[in-house]
Design a protein around this motif. Structure first.
Motif, PDB file in Angstrom:
ATOM      1  N   ALA A 173       0.807  -1.214   0.000  1.00  0.00           N
ATOM      2  CA  ALA A 173       0.000   0.000   0.000  1.00  0.00           C
ATOM      3  C   ALA A 173       0.844   1.269   0.000  1.00  0.00           C
ATOM      4  N   SER A 174       2.134   1.164   0.195  1.00  0.00           N
ATOM      5  CA  SER A 174       2.981   2.346   0.232  1.00  0.00           C
ATOM      6  C   SER A 174       3.020   3.019  -1.131  1.00  0.00           C
ATOM      7  N   PRO A 175       2.942   4.361  -1.189  1.00  0.00           N
ATOM      8  CA  PRO A 175       3.085   5.067  -2.468  1.00  0.00           C
ATOM      9  C   PRO A 175       4.394   4.715  -3.183  1.00  0.00           C
ATOM     10  N   LEU A 176       5.433   4.361  -2.420  1.00  0.00           N
ATOM     11  CA  LEU A 176       6.721   4.033  -3.037  1.00  0.00           C
ATOM     12  C   LEU A 176       6.668   2.707  -3.791  1.00  0.00           C
ATOM     13  N   ALA A 177       5.677   1.856  -3.464  1.00  0.00           N
ATOM     14  CA  ALA A 177       5.568   0.569  -4.140  1.00  0.00           C
ATOM     15  C   ALA A 177       5.211   0.721  -5.607  1.00  0.00           C
ATOM     16  N   SER A 178       4.698   1.904  -5.999  1.00  0.00           N
ATOM     17  CA  SER A 178       4.353   2.137  -7.399  1.00  0.00           C
ATOM     18  C   SER A 178       5.577   2.491  -8.237  1.00  0.00           C
ATOM     19  N   HIS A 179       6.698   2.741  -7.583  1.00  0.00           N
ATOM     20  CA  HIS A 179       7.921   3.084  -8.297  1.00  0.00           C
ATOM     21  C   HIS A 179       8.597   1.824  -8.845  1.00  0.00           C
ATOM     22  N   THR A 180       9.232   1.942  -9.996  1.00  0.00           N
ATOM     23  CA  THR A 180      10.065   0.850 -10.515  1.00  0.00           C
ATOM     24  C   THR A 180      11.318   0.709  -9.665  1.00  0.00           C
ATOM     25  N   GLU A 181      11.868   1.830  -9.263  1.00  0.00           N
ATOM     26  CA  GLU A 181      12.977   1.858  -8.309  1.00  0.00           C
ATOM     27  C   GLU A 181      12.778   3.069  -7.412  1.00  0.00           C
ATOM     28  N   VAL A 182      13.353   3.004  -6.222  1.00  0.00           N
ATOM     29  CA  VAL A 182      13.068   4.021  -5.210  1.00  0.00           C
ATOM     30  C   VAL A 182      14.303   4.885  -4.977  1.00  0.00           C
ATOM     31  N   PRO A 183      14.181   6.214  -5.127  1.00  0.00           N
ATOM     32  CA  PRO A 183      15.308   7.095  -4.784  1.00  0.00           C
ATOM     33  C   PRO A 183      15.509   7.088  -3.268  1.00  0.00           C
ATOM     34  N   MET A 184      16.738   7.149  -2.854  1.00  0.00           N
ATOM     35  CA  MET A 184      17.034   7.115  -1.424  1.00  0.00           C
ATOM     36  C   MET A 184      16.320   8.218  -0.647  1.00  0.00           C
ATOM     37  N   PRO A 185      16.298   9.485  -1.131  1.00  0.00           N
ATOM     38  CA  PRO A 185      15.626  10.536  -0.342  1.00  0.00           C
ATOM     39  C   PRO A 185      14.141  10.275  -0.132  1.00  0.00           C
ATOM     40  N   ALA A 186      13.510   9.459  -1.015  1.00  0.00           N
ATOM     41  CA  ALA A 186      12.083   9.195  -0.887  1.00  0.00           C
ATOM     42  C   ALA A 186      11.765   8.372   0.355  1.00  0.00           C
ATOM     43  N   LEU A 187      12.779   7.770   0.982  1.00  0.00           N
ATOM     44  CA  LEU A 187      12.553   6.985   2.194  1.00  0.00           C
ATOM     45  C   LEU A 187      12.408   7.868   3.431  1.00  0.00           C
ATOM     46  N   THR A 188      12.668   9.158   3.281  1.00  0.00           N
ATOM     47  CA  THR A 188      12.545  10.080   4.415  1.00  0.00           C
ATOM     48  C   THR A 188      11.135  10.003   5.007  1.00  0.00           C
ATOM     49  N   GLY A 189      11.081   9.946   6.348  1.00  0.00           N
ATOM     50  CA  GLY A 189       9.803   9.802   7.043  1.00  0.00           C
ATOM     51  C   GLY A 189       9.508   8.378   7.460  1.00  0.00           C
ATOM     52  N   HIS A 190      10.253   7.431   6.896  1.00  0.00           N
ATOM     53  CA  HIS A 190      10.107   6.030   7.285  1.00  0.00           C
ATOM     54  C   HIS A 190      11.182   5.661   8.307  1.00  0.00           C
ATOM     55  N   ASP A 191      10.814   4.900   9.323  1.00  0.00           N
ATOM     56  CA  ASP A 191      11.814   4.305  10.211  1.00  0.00           C
ATOM     57  C   ASP A 191      12.593   3.246   9.424  1.00  0.00           C
ATOM     58  N   ARG A 213      24.365  10.012   3.351  1.00  0.00           N
ATOM     59  CA  ARG A 213      24.977  10.677   2.202  1.00  0.00           C
ATOM     60  C   ARG A 213      24.053  10.629   0.983  1.00  0.00           C
ATOM     61  N   GLY A 214      23.177   9.636   0.946  1.00  0.00           N
ATOM     62  CA  GLY A 214      22.238   9.525  -0.164  1.00  0.00           C
ATOM     63  C   GLY A 214      20.964  10.315   0.047  1.00  0.00           C
ATOM     64  N   GLY A 215      20.817  10.990   1.182  1.00  0.00           N
ATOM     65  CA  GLY A 215      19.657  11.832   1.424  1.00  0.00           C
ATOM     66  C   GLY A 215      18.596  11.228   2.315  1.00  0.00           C
ATOM     67  N   TYR A 216      18.938  10.149   3.035  1.00  0.00           N
ATOM     68  CA  TYR A 216      17.949   9.512   3.912  1.00  0.00           C
ATOM     69  C   TYR A 216      18.561   9.300   5.293  1.00  0.00           C
ATOM     70  N   THR A 217      18.016  10.018   6.274  1.00  0.00           N
ATOM     71  CA  THR A 217      18.408   9.815   7.669  1.00  0.00           C
ATOM     72  C   THR A 217      17.154   9.441   8.445  1.00  0.00           C
ATOM     73  N   PRO A 218      17.009   8.173   8.834  1.00  0.00           N
ATOM     74  CA  PRO A 218      15.779   7.747   9.517  1.00  0.00           C
ATOM     75  C   PRO A 218      15.632   8.407  10.877  1.00  0.00           C
ATOM     76  N   ASP A 219      14.395   8.718  11.228  1.00  0.00           N
ATOM     77  CA  ASP A 219      14.130   9.273  12.564  1.00  0.00           C
ATOM     78  C   ASP A 219      14.421   8.246  13.644  1.00  0.00           C
ATOM     79  N   THR A 220      14.080   6.993  13.339  1.00  0.00           N
ATOM     80  CA  THR A 220      14.281   5.904  14.310  1.00  0.00           C
ATOM     81  C   THR A 220      14.849   4.692  13.590  1.00  0.00           C
ATOM     82  N   VAL A 221      15.840   4.055  14.217  1.00  0.00           N
ATOM     83  CA  VAL A 221      16.358   2.781  13.715  1.00  0.00           C
ATOM     84  C   VAL A 221      15.844   1.688  14.629  1.00  0.00           C
ATOM     85  N   ARG A 222      15.069   0.779  14.060  1.00  0.00           N
ATOM     86  CA  ARG A 222      14.524  -0.350  14.815  1.00  0.00           C
ATOM     87  C   ARG A 222      15.323  -1.601  14.471  1.00  0.00           C
TER      88      ARG A 222
END
Length: 321
Positions: A173-191, A213-222
């Protein structure tokens, strides 16, 4: 005294009834053979042969000992053959380890290749993190393993370093699942779900550094490792996981409850190799290293690592921005 060698001489003379023929059978001269028989008789305190200028016959004591002598030689030959099998890696015990989370298909394939190439070898296989493998190899409790890099490789021999690209696991159901490939910054907001840092500290830090360095720093690492646990986190806490492609993570989603997508530019990868202590370079260890390499090279997404990135540990400060 070489008791086995002397008994072998006794049996040869007893069966040939002739010192000359027995010496030829044993590949030695007759005088040393006669000396060995005399020494054996002296050592045992038993006369083994009756000798005349024309014949050699078993003395009563020799006749009583002949069957025991043959049994001793059989046991000695079995012992020496077993030692040769162990030396050549065809039997014996190999204590090896694979990292946590490796696919079951790869585990069974590695074992199948080992059993095919070394059918007499007993393999004691463990599931251990890189840190645990390094500790056990250092304490001589492990003969070989498959480790992730970078790590402390002091005192180790390494097989060729392999690379396997990492993608991202998402709920369908994630909007990112519609992508053929996912840019690293698009993961922002996800743990982000990662293995526990203690399992491989340098690998853990390097992954987070690369993400930053790729533009994704998670708020939380689980932290999680089991497939079911990771799936539960992905569905319930808006988290993603980094993982290589796997048959259980289809790129098309299908009717699965999870999907896998490659990352744009393939910025992340596992780097791994077989490893073993420098003083354990046995045939059994070589067989394990070759089996693991054969299976991994036939695995989707695995290639030989041609980068110049170091395998050894670097200061922890380099990993964080």
């Amino acid at each position: 005294m070489d008791i086995v060698g002397h008994v072998r001489c006794f049996v040869a003379v007893a069966e040939e009834r002739h010192f000359g023929r027995a010496a030829a059978r044993l590949g030695m001269a007759q005088p040393p053979l006669s000396q060995r028989i005399q020494r054996l008789e002296k050592e045992l305190g038993v006369r083994l042969f009756e000798r005349t200028s024309r014949s050699v016959t078993l003395a009563p004591g020799g006749a009583l000992l002949l069957d025991e002598a043959r049994a001793l030689l059989t046991r000695a030959d079995t012992f020496l053959a077993g030692a040769a099998h162990i030396r050549d890696g065809r039997s014996g015990l190999l204590r090896a380890a694979l990292p946590s989370g490796i696919a079951g298909e790869l585990v069974s394939a590695i074992l199948a290749v080992l059993h095919r190439n070394q059918p007499g070898l007993e393999v004691e296989l463990h599931e251990l993190s890189t840190a645990e493998q390094l500790a056990r190899m250092a304490s001589h409790e492990l003969d070989a393993g498959l480790i992730h890099h970078p790590c402390d490789t002091t005192g180790l021999e390494l097989g060729p370093v392999q690379r396997r690209e990492l993608g991202v696991l998402l709920p369908p159901a994630s909007p990112l699942a519609s992508h053929t490939e996912v840019p690293m910054p698009a993961l922002t907001g996800h743990d982000l779900i990662l293995f526990p840092r203690d399992d491989a500290p340098a690998v853990y830090d390097e992954l987070l550094t690369t993400c930053a360095r790729g533009g994704y720093t998670p708020d939380t690492v689980r932290h999680g490792q089991g497939d079911s646990f990771i799936r539960g986190l992905i569905h319930s806490v808006n988290a993603v996981a980094l993982t290589p492609p796997d048959p259980g993570h289809p790129a098309d989603g299908g009717d699965q409850d999870i999907v896998w997508r490659p990352l744009t530019g393939t910025p992340l990868a596992w780097r791994f190799s077989t490893a073993w202590p420098k003083d354990r370079n046995s045939a059994a260890v070589t067989a394990f290293a070759e089996a693991a390499l054969e299976v991994l090279r036939n695995t989707t997404g695995v290639s030989t690592d041609l980068s110049s990135r170091p395998l050894h540990l670097r200061p922890a400060s380099e990993y964080w921005l």
